[in-house]
Write an enzyme that holds these catalytic residues in place. Structure first.
Site, PDB file in Angstrom:
ATOM      1  N   HIS A 466       0.953  -1.246   0.090  1.00  0.00           N
ATOM      2  CA  HIS A 466      -0.140   0.127  -0.107  1.00  0.00           C
ATOM      3  C   HIS A 466       0.788   1.342  -0.024  1.00  0.00           C
ATOM      4  O   HIS A 466       0.588   2.075  -0.774  1.00  0.00           O
ATOM      5  CB  HIS A 466      -0.840  -0.007   1.177  1.00  0.00           C
ATOM      6  CG  HIS A 466      -1.744   1.275   1.312  1.00  0.00           C
ATOM      7  ND1 HIS A 466      -3.120   1.177   1.141  1.00  0.00           N
ATOM      8  CD2 HIS A 466      -1.560   2.486   1.836  1.00  0.00           C
ATOM      9  CE1 HIS A 466      -3.558   2.520   1.163  1.00  0.00           C
ATOM     10  NE2 HIS A 466      -2.951   3.414   1.737  1.00  0.00           N
ATOM     11  N   GLU A 467       1.696   1.454   0.907  1.00  0.00           N
ATOM     12  CA  GLU A 467       2.495   2.709   0.969  1.00  0.00           C
ATOM     13  C   GLU A 467       3.423   2.685  -0.264  1.00  0.00           C
ATOM     14  O   GLU A 467       3.842   3.930  -0.573  1.00  0.00           O
ATOM     15  CB  GLU A 467       3.623   2.504   2.217  1.00  0.00           C
ATOM     16  CG  GLU A 467       2.584   2.484   3.740  1.00  0.00           C
ATOM     17  CD  GLU A 467       1.679   3.648   3.613  1.00  0.00           C
ATOM     18  OE1 GLU A 467       1.817   4.735   3.264  1.00  0.00           O
ATOM     19  OE2 GLU A 467       0.729   3.612   4.579  1.00  0.00           O
ATOM     20  N   HIS A 470       1.771   4.492  -2.749  1.00  0.00           N
ATOM     21  CA  HIS A 470       1.956   6.017  -2.855  1.00  0.00           C
ATOM     22  C   HIS A 470       3.210   6.367  -3.489  1.00  0.00           C
ATOM     23  O   HIS A 470       3.269   7.323  -4.147  1.00  0.00           O
ATOM     24  CB  HIS A 470       2.112   6.239  -1.333  1.00  0.00           C
ATOM     25  CG  HIS A 470       0.394   6.318  -0.603  1.00  0.00           C
ATOM     26  ND1 HIS A 470      -0.701   7.018  -1.200  1.00  0.00           N
ATOM     27  CD2 HIS A 470       0.004   5.752   0.614  1.00  0.00           C
ATOM     28  CE1 HIS A 470      -1.809   6.882  -0.685  1.00  0.00           C
ATOM     29  NE2 HIS A 470      -1.333   6.004   0.378  1.00  0.00           N
ATOM     30  N   HIS A 473       2.981   6.474  -7.033  1.00  0.00           N
ATOM     31  CA  HIS A 473       2.249   7.570  -7.493  1.00  0.00           C
ATOM     32  C   HIS A 473       2.947   8.684  -7.743  1.00  0.00           C
ATOM     33  O   HIS A 473       3.112   9.562  -8.629  1.00  0.00           O
ATOM     34  CB  HIS A 473       1.008   7.577  -6.514  1.00  0.00           C
ATOM     35  CG  HIS A 473       0.083   8.507  -7.031  1.00  0.00           C
ATOM     36  ND1 HIS A 473      -1.326   8.703  -6.383  1.00  0.00           N
ATOM     37  CD2 HIS A 473      -0.254   9.064  -8.167  1.00  0.00           C
ATOM     38  CE1 HIS A 473      -2.070   9.386  -7.198  1.00  0.00           C
ATOM     39  NE2 HIS A 473      -1.433   9.862  -8.187  1.00  0.00           N
ATOM     40  N   GLU A 495      -6.102   7.599  -1.649  1.00  0.00           N
ATOM     41  CA  GLU A 495      -5.753   6.285  -1.229  1.00  0.00           C
ATOM     42  C   GLU A 495      -5.968   5.279  -2.355  1.00  0.00           C
ATOM     43  O   GLU A 495      -5.676   4.026  -2.166  1.00  0.00           O
ATOM     44  CB  GLU A 495      -6.440   5.868   0.054  1.00  0.00           C
ATOM     45  CG  GLU A 495      -6.219   6.864   1.342  1.00  0.00           C
ATOM     46  CD  GLU A 495      -4.884   6.458   1.757  1.00  0.00           C
ATOM     47  OE1 GLU A 495      -4.326   5.538   1.621  1.00  0.00           O
ATOM     48  OE2 GLU A 495      -4.317   7.553   2.352  1.00  0.00           O
ATOM     49  N   TYR A 612     -11.144   6.740   3.035  1.00  0.00           N
ATOM     50  CA  TYR A 612     -10.417   5.578   2.720  1.00  0.00           C
ATOM     51  C   TYR A 612     -11.539   4.373   2.387  1.00  0.00           C
ATOM     52  O   TYR A 612     -11.062   3.654   1.411  1.00  0.00           O
ATOM     53  CB  TYR A 612      -9.958   4.896   4.327  1.00  0.00           C
ATOM     54  CG  TYR A 612      -8.460   5.385   4.525  1.00  0.00           C
ATOM     55  CD1 TYR A 612      -7.258   5.100   4.259  1.00  0.00           C
ATOM     56  CD2 TYR A 612      -8.534   6.742   5.580  1.00  0.00           C
ATOM     57  CE1 TYR A 612      -6.107   5.457   4.575  1.00  0.00           C
ATOM     58  CE2 TYR A 612      -7.162   7.208   5.923  1.00  0.00           C
ATOM     59  CZ  TYR A 612      -6.120   6.560   5.340  1.00  0.00           C
ATOM     60  OH  TYR A 612      -4.886   6.982   5.593  1.00  0.00           O
TER      61      TYR A 612
END
Length: 676
Positions: A466-467, A470, A473, A495, A612
């Protein structure tokens, strides 16, 4: 392979004094620019807007970097200096953002905005003018001054809340017997209290989570849960102050609620849509959650019977992680401790990067200690240079940015998991070359021991994916202006890309590829993978109700429209009663101050935690539509990059989603994933 030369990464050798000095110089340059803009007699896009954009492009990375020290430095003086730097910058930005003379100049430029040919430049102007209006430039001077003081107060309160969180050092002491069931690999890493000889369980993730998940003694879990919930009790009055101050800000600006003010610039647009979304989700999830809870209560009763304990009428909040895990082990044969042996940090990270390398046709190269470009703030940190493979496999690689991993807990460090965009990418003044982004993942995974490497539990693998989503991105952004780069998108969308990437950690082939036993190198066997995937949404309704508790608590505090209602707010009762009402799980008659750890609500996600769940609608639609049939399809990965990730906020996000999906986003995949 020919590789383009990387840009020089930031230096990380600042002293506390330099942090303050450089911050003041940064502020002086910003004020000087604004003074020059105000002095222009005939303001235009070229002599007003473009200089501001170029200034932001070149300067914002410095403020981000100097502020970042407060989250990662092991030097308390440097952390304190970084927080003071943040306070100085916030104060200066508030002052400058409320200059009427500056606002008037941009208003003049805005009168001819229809003449602007470049859409991103036009969007930049619109955002600047909107920000001035939202700063109360339409108010009388007395009201503006009042608003200025309130905004500074909010900034200071947010910083204090964050500092308390980063500096938190609480713990609970337990005997070896009280920690029965907790893996020895975890207990062996606990410090021993010299006076009592007991084991010191801190509230850092690698300590608290295994205790809540594995400790057989209910009293141990209860003490751990309550201690963790109350670890930041000093933040409780800060949140009360934040809520009342935000209420004042909203009223001064002419909004009925603070939520109305915040949501004006979000995809959701208004509080009714948010509350309808959350309420509808609660209605759909609750019947399923009731069934899940019945099974967990039955499992608890059986466990108590087996151990000769008197069956309890209630299922308590400190029971939940333990029996959720026990259900996975008994009914799904998912042994999280065993599975963690197949995800040693080093090899898992390498393979995880490999997924992103394939999907987006990039290369991620770790810098060695002797590389002149290696610049880090702590010995734990890893640094990577990232390259885009031009034209899908051309021998020439284009450098696109720097990536840092800071993965283990330490004193004074940010205690959760997050991605920090340190420097945005942007198009340089020559209109051809680009300044490259710098981004950092800050996590808190167990440190390696003498006998074992750091082993990631599957939920930590999900968190890492998940992180890193980011981070990607950020790295893949290709906007003209830094303010639109990468993750600088609306909060209720930011998110979505990361949530879409989580799916790779639940895909059979990808899980197998990621796994490698820390001793034998063997991959997870197919049966265990099948059981793990099957368990993905076990007790999923309860898990989502927990998210709804946070979201509703946030919205209730920011949708207060009357002063008398504000005075009646009791945060302790609201937090605890709302959790029992929504999550359906008993607090055992014990009120806690869990909202003192709710960092999102103190800075950045106020009236925004719903994002979220809201963004997951887009994430699920993206994965189901683009990747589900072929998770590693490079063409679809490049399409995702070009349509959504590279665009950042340079255009309306919904426009990017329509380009990617070929239609408007829908709820179908979201509801299917929830089993509704």
């Amino acid at each position: 392979m020919s590789i383009s030369t990387p840009t020089t990464p930031p230096n990380w050798d600042h002293t506390p004094e330099q942090v303050i000095e450089l911050t003041k110089e940064f502020i002086d340059r910003y004020i000087k620019l604004n003074d020059e803009i105000v002095a222009i007699e005939s303001p235009t896009v070229d002599n007003v807007l473009i200089p501001l954009a170029r200034h932001e492009n070149k300067e914002d990375h410095l403020a981000n970097q100097l502020s970042f020290y407060q989250y990662v430095s092991d030097n308390k003086e440097l952390r304190d200096a970084a927080q003071e730097a943040s306070r100085l910058v916030d104060s200066a930005f508030i002052e400058q953002g409320m200059r009427v003379d500056l606002y008037n100049v941009f208003q003049k430029v805005n009168e001819s905005k229809d003449e602007i040919k470049d859409p991103e430049t036009k969007r930049f102007l619109e955002k600047v003018v909107t920000a001035f209006k939202r700063n109360g430039l339409h108010l009388q001077e007395e009201q503006r001054n009042k608003l200025k003081e309130l905004q500074k107060k909010l900034a200071d309160l947010g910083l204090e809340f964050s500092k308390n969180s980063n500096e938190e050092e609480g713990f609970e002491l337990f005997t070896k017997e009280e920690l029965e069931g907790v893996p020895e690999s975890v207990v062996s890493q606990f410090e021993k209290d010299e006076e009592s000889g007991k084991y010191k369980m801190t509230f850092k993730y690698p300590d608290i989570f295994p205790v809540l998940k594995y400790a057989k003694h209910q009293e141990t879990r209860k003490r751990a849960f309550i201690g963790d919930a109350n670890k930041l009790k000093q933040n409780a009055p800060l949140l009360e102050n934040l809520i009342s101050t935000r209420f004042e800000v909203a009223k001064l600006l002419g909004y009925s609620t603070y939520s109305e003010y915040v949501l004006e610039e979000r995809l959701a647009k208004n509080e009714k849509r948010v509350l309808d979304f959350l309420g509808d989700l609660q209605k759909k999830l609750t019947p399923l959650a009731v069934k899940e809870l019945e099974k967990l209560k039955q499992l608890k009763d059986e466990d108590f019977q087996e151990r000769g304990l008197e069956i309890q009428d209630e299922y308590y909040i400190w029971d939940n992680r333990f029996y959720d895990n026990l259900m996975l082990e008994k009914e799904y044969q998912v042994d999280n401790a065993k599975i963690a042996e197949y995800f040693p940090l080093e090899s898992t990270v390498s393979k995880m990067l490999g997924f992103y390398e394939r999907i987006f046709d990039i290369s991620v190269v770790e810098l060695k200690d002797d590389d002149e470009n290696k610049k880090i703030w702590h010995s734990d940190v890893k640094q990577f240079a990232v390259y885009q493979n031009i034209n899908h496999g051309s021998p020439k690689n284009e450098f696109i940015g720097w990536l840092y991993f800071d993965l283990h807990p330490r004193k004074g460090k940010y205690g959760h998991a997050a991605n920090f965009g340190l420097a945005p990418g942007y198009l340089k003044e020559d209109g051809e070359t680009r300044s490259r982004p710098v981004t950092a993942l800050v996590c808190n995974f167990t440190k390696p021991s003498k006998d074992k490497p750091s082993l990631l539990k599957h939920d930590e693998v999900v968190t890492f994916f998940h992180e890193l989503g980011h981070g990607m991105h950020d790295l893949l952004g290709r906007t003209k202006y830094g303010r639109f780069h990468g993750t600088n998108v609306p909060r209720d969308f930011v998110e979505a890309p990361s949530q879409s990437f989580e799916y790779w950690t639940w895909s059979v082939n990808e899980i197998k590829s990621l796994s490698s036993h820390f001793e034998t190198g063997e991959q997870l066997d197919d049966d265990l993978i099948a059981q793990l995937v099957k368990s993905k949404n076990v007790n999923g309704a309860l898990a989502n109700l927990r998210q709804l508790h946070f979201a509703f608590f946030d919205m209730k505090l920011h949708t207060i429209s009357k002063e008398e209602d504000l005075r009646k707010v009791d945060l302790v009762s609201l937090w605890n009663n709302l959790r029992e009402e929504i999550c359906l799980i008993s607090n055992g008659g014990i009120d806690t101050y869990g909202y003192g750890s709710f960092g999102h609500i103190a800075g950045g996600y106020e009236s925004g935690y719903y994002g979220y769940l809201f963004s997951k609608v887009y994430a699920d639609d993206i994965y189901y539509s683009i990747f589900k049939k072929d998770p590693l399809n490079v063409e679809n990965g490049m399409k995702y990059r070009d349509s959504v990730l590279s665009k950042g906020d340079s255009r309306d996000v919904l426009e990017s989603l329509v380009e990617l999906l070929g239609r408007e986003p829908t709820l179908d995949a979201f509801l299917e994933e929830l089993g509704l």
